[in-house]
Design a protein around this motif. Structure first.
Motif, PDB file in Angstrom:
ATOM      1  N   CYS A 192       5.786 -13.084 113.252  1.00  0.00           N
ATOM      2  CA  CYS A 192       6.855 -13.894 113.840  1.00  0.00           C
ATOM      3  C   CYS A 192       6.381 -15.109 114.644  1.00  0.00           C
ATOM      4  O   CYS A 192       7.196 -15.988 114.930  1.00  0.00           O
ATOM      5  CB  CYS A 192       7.719 -13.029 114.757  1.00  0.00           C
ATOM      6  N   GLU A 194       5.161 -18.312 114.752  1.00  0.00           N
ATOM      7  CA  GLU A 194       4.864 -19.517 113.985  1.00  0.00           C
ATOM      8  C   GLU A 194       4.299 -20.592 114.905  1.00  0.00           C
ATOM      9  O   GLU A 194       4.792 -20.795 116.022  1.00  0.00           O
ATOM     10  CB  GLU A 194       6.121 -20.030 113.286  1.00  0.00           C
ATOM     11  N   ARG A 205      -1.119 -17.980 106.626  1.00  0.00           N
ATOM     12  CA  ARG A 205      -0.328 -19.060 106.016  1.00  0.00           C
ATOM     13  C   ARG A 205       0.721 -18.460 105.089  1.00  0.00           C
ATOM     14  O   ARG A 205       0.439 -17.546 104.322  1.00  0.00           O
ATOM     15  CB  ARG A 205      -1.230 -20.012 105.240  1.00  0.00           C
ATOM     16  N   LYS A 212       4.105 -22.834 106.269  1.00  0.00           N
ATOM     17  CA  LYS A 212       4.171 -22.303 107.632  1.00  0.00           C
ATOM     18  C   LYS A 212       2.847 -21.663 108.049  1.00  0.00           C
ATOM     19  O   LYS A 212       2.125 -21.093 107.218  1.00  0.00           O
ATOM     20  CB  LYS A 212       5.302 -21.284 107.752  1.00  0.00           C
ATOM     21  N   PHE A 233       1.102 -18.981 111.007  1.00  0.00           N
ATOM     22  CA  PHE A 233       1.415 -17.930 111.970  1.00  0.00           C
ATOM     23  C   PHE A 233       0.127 -17.471 112.658  1.00  0.00           C
ATOM     24  O   PHE A 233      -0.941 -17.444 112.047  1.00  0.00           O
ATOM     25  CB  PHE A 233       2.082 -16.744 111.272  1.00  0.00           C
TER      26      PHE A 233
END
Length: 251
Positions: free
Chosen positions: A168, A170, A190, A194, A196
């Motif tokens: 969660c 990011e 990745r 996005k 993380f």
């Protein structure tokens, strides 16, 4: 107030250690219900009542508690008689060997960490968000405990409480670059475009580098953002939320 004891510390009779949840307090929405932080906009009287509920359940007086004005730093303070409930020190780690002096770390996605040295009877409470973890707040706290109390790597127990996990959290490319530059590539994930970050992976890598026995490290495998029904989450609750806590106390 609803709390739970980390299993790694539950077998020791001369230390009390718990992590709180968001349940069992008196705060109103959006801090419902067991918020323990004064700085988030909650009614101060409700926060005091929550602290009293927690203190009563753990068997100490509220004014004995030492908490922190957490600033995402690597600053460590030795908790002594100069620290009080009403004048919390500005830092991100507390250590002490004084009995009946509860230490508290608050969080709402960052990792709350409780440390116990059963041989030298010393404790610590550490606040490790991304900035603190990348600035090695946890290894520095262990080093300070070694200097002051004689804490040894083979003896210390470390429990890492509920926090936001890599599923969660990011981050942006600049933060990812910093993480890579500091050698924590394995903490990154990745997903398409996005990125993380798993802060606990950074902390575990640091502890592994110190050769702390695996069996002396506990990570509570609950993501605060996924489990916002149980914990406060700064991100999932869109920044308007309370704080849970880790508390440790020498008897």
């Amino acid at each position: 107030m609803k709390t739970f004891t980390p299993s790694l510390l539950s077998t020791f009779t001369n230390v009390t250690a718990v992590f709180t949840t968001r349940h069992g307090g008196v705060s109103k929405v959006p801090y419902s219900s067991a918020n323990l932080a004064f700085h988030v906009g909650d009614n101060p009287n409700d926060v005091v009542r929550n602290h009293d509920l927690l203190a009563r359940s753990l068997g100490y007086e509220r004014r004995q508690l030492i908490h922190m004005r957490q600033i995402h730093s690597d600053r460590i303070v030795i908790a002594d008689e100069t620290c009080t409930f009403d004048t919390p020190p500005e830092c991100d780690a507390l250590i002490t060997n004084i009995q009946n002096t509860p230490l508290m770390v608050m969080s709402a996605d960052c990792t709350p960490i409780l440390i116990y040295d059963p041989l030298n009877r010393a404790i610590g409470a550490v606040h490790a968000g991304r900035a603190g973890a990348l600035n090695a707040i946890l290894p520095k706290t262990l080093e300070r405990m070694a200097q002051i109390y004689g804490t040894k790597i083979d003896d210390v127990r470390i429990s890492m409480g509920p926090s936001i996990h890599g599923c969660c959290y990011e981050i942006n490319p600049d933060i990812a670059s910093e993480v890579e530059e500091k050698g924590y590539c394995e903490a990154l994930r990745r997903e398409g475009e996005k990125l993380f970050l798993d802060v606990n992976a950074v902390l575990r890598q640091q502890l592994n580098a110190l050769n702390i026995p695996f069996k002396h490290i506990e990570v509570i495998n609950e993501c605060t953002a996924c489990r916002r029904d149980t914990y406060f989450s700064y991100r999932a609750d869109r920044q308007h939320t309370g704080r849970i806590a880790g508390v440790i106390l020498l008897r």
